[in-house]
Design a protein around this motif. Structure first.
Motif, PDB file in Angstrom:
ATOM      1  N   VAL A 257       0.844  -1.199   0.000  1.00 17.20           N
ATOM      2  CA  VAL A 257       0.000   0.000   0.000  1.00 17.20           C
ATOM      3  C   VAL A 257       0.880   1.250   0.000  1.00 17.20           C
ATOM      4  N   ALA A 258       1.976   1.212   0.749  1.00 21.90           N
ATOM      5  CA  ALA A 258       2.899   2.345   0.764  1.00 21.90           C
ATOM      6  C   ALA A 258       3.502   2.573  -0.624  1.00 21.90           C
ATOM      7  N   GLN A 259       3.791   1.491  -1.332  1.00 26.00           N
ATOM      8  CA  GLN A 259       4.319   1.610  -2.690  1.00 26.00           C
ATOM      9  C   GLN A 259       3.274   2.212  -3.631  1.00 26.00           C
TER      10      GLN A 259
ATOM     11  N   ALA B 274      -4.919   3.843 -11.762  1.00 26.93           N
ATOM     12  CA  ALA B 274      -4.869   2.725 -10.811  1.00 26.93           C
ATOM     13  C   ALA B 274      -4.260   1.498 -11.473  1.00 26.93           C
ATOM     14  N   ALA B 275      -4.634   1.225 -12.718  1.00 25.04           N
ATOM     15  CA  ALA B 275      -4.074   0.069 -13.432  1.00 25.04           C
ATOM     16  C   ALA B 275      -2.580   0.245 -13.663  1.00 25.04           C
ATOM     17  N   ARG B 276      -2.171   1.459 -14.041  1.00 27.11           N
ATOM     18  CA  ARG B 276      -0.738   1.718 -14.254  1.00 27.11           C
ATOM     19  C   ARG B 276       0.053   1.455 -12.979  1.00 27.11           C
ATOM     20  N   ILE B 277      -0.460   1.951 -11.857  1.00 26.97           N
ATOM     21  CA  ILE B 277       0.225   1.771 -10.579  1.00 26.97           C
ATOM     22  C   ILE B 277       0.302   0.294 -10.210  1.00 26.97           C
ATOM     23  N   LEU B 278      -0.813  -0.409 -10.356  1.00 22.11           N
ATOM     24  CA  LEU B 278      -0.829  -1.836 -10.016  1.00 22.11           C
ATOM     25  C   LEU B 278       0.133  -2.628 -10.889  1.00 22.11           C
ATOM     26  N   LYS B 279       0.191  -2.314 -12.167  1.00 20.43           N
ATOM     27  CA  LYS B 279       1.107  -3.033 -13.051  1.00 20.43           C
ATOM     28  C   LYS B 279       2.554  -2.836 -12.606  1.00 20.43           C
ATOM     29  N   LYS B 280       2.850  -1.655 -12.066  1.00 18.15           N
ATOM     30  CA  LYS B 280       4.224  -1.357 -11.660  1.00 18.15           C
ATOM     31  C   LYS B 280       4.587  -1.991 -10.328  1.00 18.15           C
TER      32      LYS B 280
END
Length: 522
Positions: free
Chosen positions: A33-35, A327-333
């Motif tokens: 979550v911090a990431q 949100a998808a971009r962040i999750l993929k990373k």
């Protein structure tokens, strides 16, 4: 029976192991979550995405080249992030493209006016249409109106009530005397009531009267649908086949109406260069991060991609689109190998009846049956402040568990309603709820959405509140992560629904509805 030392030690070991495992899981969750938050804050792509979508591509009316460009841009953007994406055709629509529009008063003085051609309006000839203006008469009944109708031949017809004031009520309330404010409201109410009664007397409604005027030979229709906010008009469709329909600002419309009523001989020239494009395919953009352990169970990040075209569709639903893409971009990373499959659905033709999402649930029963949760955002740029359980009896258990992992500064504004009542329309989550699948609306703070930006000419980039959208991207990404990692499937058990206070009858679960797959037909 005496406690056996070895048994006691084993029990203590199991308890300690369980506690250690729980602590490790909590630490792992907190770290991820911090990431998510760090990536959202320090490497946000929201402003760049908003510029490309709203400023460069522009409004995304279904059936237009701009809508198609948006779909192509979204697929290319997802692929840049390493997320496979495609445009899935679900139907066709009337193809139409807005062109240059000039609206000029020629008599009794020359001035360029503020307005626009409405969606799917027929074009003017290349040199435009120059004609006098006429207002609707006061009539006793439909026979009197039928006798008057030939008067519109070759003229622009003003079909909206002239507003008595262009100041919103909050402005009156701040500055007017109480007596003056109450008098204005009373006069306006009486004028509105009389206008509506006169329209009923004609035998037509606000939607059907355009066809009657068209059949009688009117040169075109002029309207003004004020939203109740400074400078904002609601912009929808023309509802004619041969003659153009334009919407004017409250200020310019009122001026023309007074000129026509006072015999000043107003004369209007309109050049509107729209184009008919025949039948064109219409799509949903679907991006997929494949699950590694439970690939046939799904989390869907949902927003409608289309818009009306009075502005650029920034808050309806550009901001929902930005939230789900970011949100998808962040999750993929930071979470590239989710336990369950994460889908981003950017739906087409929501504005004409949730058509894209209704087609998706018909065409993808495997996603509906395997849905762990869907998160939809579609009511403006504000931070999320309300989440309903949508009538699912145990939604509190799993949504509550997931929300605990979200940073406090995000959840402190959020109120929840459990079990709530199932959505019946309004946005695309309702298409899934009607199928009994757990889909949830992330409902936002207003920011004067209904008056200033919802379906208006002011729904533009500058109305986006990026801090709030960033807040929503963090919320969505954390909820998606928690839903993906949850060891249990979400329950679909339905609550006993409440009584509708308007009817006194118990609510029933909404029925699925099929999409209009051949839209915009004459």
């Amino acid at each position: 029976m005496r406690n056996h030392p070895i048994l006691l030690l084993l029990c203590l070991f199991v308890l300690a192991s369980g506690t250690a495992q729980e602590t490790a899981a909590e630490q792992q969750t907190a770290a991820l979550v911090a990431q998510i938050e760090k990536e959202a804050v320090e490497n946000s792509q929201l402003e760049t995405l908003a510029h490309q979508l709203m400023d460069v591509i522009g409004p995304r009316l279904v059936g237009t080249p701009q809508m198609n460009k948006a779909h192509e841009w979204a697929v290319a953007t997802f692929k840049e992030w390493g997320i496979p994406a495609e445009n899935e055709q679900w139907g066709t629509w009337r193809g139409w493209e807005r062109g240059i529009c000039h609206i000029d008063l020629l008599e009794p003085r020359v001035v360029s006016l503020h307005g626009r051609q409405l969606a799917w309006s027929p074009s003017t000839p290349a040199k435009g249409i120059t004609a006098d203006l006429i207002t609707l008469p006061e009539v006793a009944d439909s026979l009197a109106f039928a006798r008057w109708l030939p008067e519109v031949k070759g003229k622009w017809v003003l079909v909206s009530m002239p507003e008595p004031t262009g100041r919103p009520d909050y402005n009156w309330e701040e500055w007017a005397t109480e007596a003056s404010f109450e008098k204005m409201k009373s006069d306006r109410e009486a004028q509105t009531k009389a206008w509506r009664q006169n329209l009923r007397n004609t035998g037509y409604s606000s939607r059907s009267i355009n066809q009657a005027l068209e059949a009688a030979g009117a040169a075109g229709i002029v309207q003004s649908r004020w939203s109740g906010a400074f400078g904002a008009n609601k912009i929808f469709s023309a509802n004619t086949e041969e003659i153009p329909v334009i919407d004017l600002s409250l200020e310019d419309y009122g001026m023309l109406y007074r000129m026509a009523e006072n015999g000043d001989g107003p004369r209007l020239r309109v050049v509107a260069e729209s184009r008919e494009l025949g039948r064109v395919p219409t799509f949903n953009t679907v991006a997929t991060i494949r699950g590694t352990e439970l690939p046939d169970e799904y989390i869907v990040l949902s927003a409608h991609f289309d818009s009306w075209d009075g502005g650029t569709g920034a808050t309806d639903n550009g901001t929902g689109t930005l939230t789900m893409m970011e949100a998808a971009r962040i999750l993929k990373k930071v979470y590239p190998n989710p336990k369950r499959t994460i889908i981003v659905g950017l739906w087409g033709s929501e504005e004409q009846g949730l058509n894209g999402s209704r087609a998706y649930v018909e065409d993808h029963p495997e996603v509906v049956s395997g849905l762990q949760a869907l998160f939809n955002q579609d009511n403006g740029t504000g931070r999320v402040v309300n989440i309903s359980g949508q009538g699912f009896l145990h939604a509190y258990e799993y949504l509550g568990r997931w929300l605990e992992a979200v940073p406090d500064h995000v959840t402190e504004h959020i109120e929840t309603q459990f079990p709530g009542n199932p959505g019946r329309g309004g946005s695309d989550y309702a298409s899934f709820v009607a199928m009994g699948a757990p889909a949830f609306s992330l409902s936002s703070l207003s920011w004067s959405y209904w008056n200033y930006t919802w379906h208006t000419n002011l729904d533009t980039y500058d109305k986006i509140v990026f801090d709030d959208v960033r807040n929503n991207a963090i919320l969505t990404a954390v909820l998606a992560y928690m839903a993906s990692e949850d060891p249990e499937r979400t329950s679909r058990e339905k609550a006993v629904l409440s009584v509708n206070p308007r009817t006194g009858e118990q609510r029933e679960w909404p029925e699925p509805r099929s999409p209009n797959r051949e839209g915009g037909q004459d």
